[in-house]
Motif scaffolding. Sequence first.
Motif, PDB file in Angstrom:
ATOM      1  N   ALA A 120       0.838  -1.212   0.000  1.00 49.79           N
ATOM      2  CA  ALA A 120       0.000   0.000   0.000  1.00 49.79           C
ATOM      3  C   ALA A 120       0.871   1.259   0.000  1.00 49.79           C
ATOM      4  O   ALA A 120       0.527   2.265  -0.636  1.00 49.79           O
ATOM      5  N   ASP A 121       2.011   1.203   0.687  1.00 48.57           N
ATOM      6  CA  ASP A 121       2.926   2.356   0.712  1.00 48.57           C
ATOM      7  C   ASP A 121       3.569   2.584  -0.655  1.00 48.57           C
ATOM      8  O   ASP A 121       3.814   3.726  -1.060  1.00 48.57           O
ATOM      9  N   VAL A 122       3.863   1.485  -1.361  1.00 49.59           N
ATOM     10  CA  VAL A 122       4.436   1.605  -2.707  1.00 49.59           C
ATOM     11  C   VAL A 122       3.408   2.266  -3.621  1.00 49.59           C
ATOM     12  O   VAL A 122       3.722   3.203  -4.367  1.00 49.59           O
ATOM     13  N   ASP A 123       2.173   1.788  -3.522  1.00 50.36           N
ATOM     14  CA  ASP A 123       1.082   2.324  -4.325  1.00 50.36           C
ATOM     15  C   ASP A 123       0.928   3.824  -4.080  1.00 50.36           C
ATOM     16  O   ASP A 123       0.855   4.630  -5.021  1.00 50.36           O
ATOM     17  N   ALA A 124       0.944   4.219  -2.798  1.00 49.04           N
ATOM     18  CA  ALA A 124       0.782   5.628  -2.437  1.00 49.04           C
ATOM     19  C   ALA A 124       1.926   6.471  -3.007  1.00 49.04           C
ATOM     20  O   ALA A 124       1.709   7.560  -3.552  1.00 49.04           O
ATOM     21  N   LYS A 125       3.141   5.945  -2.917  1.00 50.26           N
ATOM     22  CA  LYS A 125       4.325   6.660  -3.416  1.00 50.26           C
ATOM     23  C   LYS A 125       4.216   6.875  -4.928  1.00 50.26           C
ATOM     24  O   LYS A 125       4.529   7.951  -5.447  1.00 50.26           O
ATOM     25  N   LEU A 126       3.751   5.849  -5.629  1.00 51.57           N
ATOM     26  CA  LEU A 126       3.644   5.944  -7.085  1.00 51.57           C
ATOM     27  C   LEU A 126       2.494   6.856  -7.510  1.00 51.57           C
ATOM     28  O   LEU A 126       2.517   7.419  -8.602  1.00 51.57           O
ATOM     29  N   ASN A 127       1.491   6.999  -6.632  1.00 58.16           N
ATOM     30  CA  ASN A 127       0.397   7.922  -6.925  1.00 58.16           C
ATOM     31  C   ASN A 127       0.843   9.368  -6.757  1.00 58.16           C
ATOM     32  O   ASN A 127       0.354  10.281  -7.421  1.00 58.16           O
ATOM     33  N   GLU A 128       1.793   9.543  -5.876  1.00 66.66           N
ATOM     34  CA  GLU A 128       2.295  10.864  -5.515  1.00 66.66           C
ATOM     35  C   GLU A 128       3.176  11.441  -6.628  1.00 66.66           C
ATOM     36  O   GLU A 128       3.206  12.633  -6.877  1.00 66.66           O
ATOM     37  N   LYS A 129       3.923  10.545  -7.305  1.00 61.68           N
ATOM     38  CA  LYS A 129       4.944  10.980  -8.243  1.00 61.68           C
ATOM     39  C   LYS A 129       5.140   9.923  -9.324  1.00 61.68           C
ATOM     40  O   LYS A 129       4.912   8.745  -9.066  1.00 61.68           O
ATOM     41  N   LYS A 130       5.556  10.371 -10.509  1.00 62.87           N
ATOM     42  CA  LYS A 130       5.746   9.406 -11.592  1.00 62.87           C
ATOM     43  C   LYS A 130       7.175   8.859 -11.585  1.00 62.87           C
ATOM     44  O   LYS A 130       8.138   9.624 -11.601  1.00 62.87           O
ATOM     45  N   PHE A 131       7.293   7.536 -11.554  1.00 67.59           N
ATOM     46  CA  PHE A 131       8.603   6.887 -11.632  1.00 67.59           C
ATOM     47  C   PHE A 131       8.663   6.040 -12.899  1.00 67.59           C
ATOM     48  O   PHE A 131       7.705   5.333 -13.222  1.00 67.59           O
ATOM     49  N   GLY A 132       9.803   6.116 -13.609  1.00 66.08           N
ATOM     50  CA  GLY A 132       9.965   5.326 -14.834  1.00 66.08           C
ATOM     51  C   GLY A 132      10.216   3.858 -14.529  1.00 66.08           C
ATOM     52  O   GLY A 132       9.789   2.967 -15.256  1.00 66.08           O
TER      53      GLY A 132
END
Length: 386
Positions: A120-132
């Motif tokens: 869930a923390d990974v999901d939240a982080k990826l929602n916050e910012k775009k990572f390639g």
Amino acid sequence: MRIRNPLVMVPGPTPVVRSIQEALGRETISYNDPRLVADFSLLVDDLVKLWRCDGIAFVVAGSGTMAMEMGIANVAARNDKVLVCSNGYFGDRFADICSRKGFETEVLRAPRWGESVNIADVDAKLNEKKFGVICVTHIETSTGVEFPLREFTEMMRTSHPDTLVVVDGVASMGGVEFYMDWGVDVMLSCSQKCFGTAPGLCLLWASERALEKRKAMPRIAETYIDFEKWVPVMREPMKYWGTPAVNMIWSLCEAVRIIKEEGLENRSRRHRKYASAIRRSLAAMGFSMGADEKVAAPTVTVSLYPDNCGLDDAVFRGAVYGEGAHIAGCLGDFAGKGFRIGHMGNIDDNIVVSLIASIERACVKRGYHIEPGAGLGVLQRALIEE
Ligand SMILES: *Cc1c(COP(=O)(O)O)cnc(C)c1O
């Protein structure tokens, strides 16, 4: 001498069975000898099919760390942000590799050593910012933690399909269930862990999407580990880029033959059975585990000394070696507080019984008074149960 040759129970290298040693000892021929070319082609084919890869598999001389470099260097573009999920020492190593290569790198760490980064923390982080690109460690060898890879890839496929997924599978590939079609772009590993051959080969699976991304990038800084240099060799092994490790390739052919004979699912079940039996017998001797039970890995165990047991870490591990099993020291937060056992690859009941027996004798001889058989009894019952 009571022990001729201590068992190799560190988290790599792992025990190498006779038939694999024989492959290593064969008379070396040229990389473009038709006999080697045929064996190498079948090997790459097997790796692609067994792990359901829609792209290609690479077999290149090097260690697991080189596979990490190769993985990230070929799929992260210059302006990509990279997110590394770290559950310990090797996750941190991945972050270091990414940032040294100049990628804007962020690290998401487990709340503490012995736990896993939360999906869930990974999901939240990826929602916050775009990572390639996102990098994760399937089994973190420093903590004995298994990252919930299946749950993670499902989340990535539904919520972040544009981010490429790179997985360090050094301590899991060939030992626990995993398939590229779960949604992984690069899976990387090496020869001396679950494959059970000598150190020396880096293995890497790249999805079609990963190969396309590399192809679309301009020249990358790396040469030896450039996908573009190796793809022609993997498709037609008579071609030359860097001289392939002929005898190591043969040894991997035999390692993969053994995996096919046992079956990946059976192999996975065997690892999980041994891991649970080993953890239970160590607990019966008073040790606690470094990893939370719900994320405890099937291929490596971190075992922590009981309080006031009187055992000195280096002296104790030396004693276990003398009793017949080579185990490893801990890293990072666990350094000096326990030991690590690699129980992966082509191990059997004989090996596991001798391992626990060596630990038991070392405990008693070094003044930690447990009842001889306390751990072995539990192990035996676990092995009989099935
Ligand atoms: C062993 C290991 C590595 C490093 O592999 P080397 O062959 O030692 O370079 C990387 N990641 C994990 C998870 C490992 O267990």
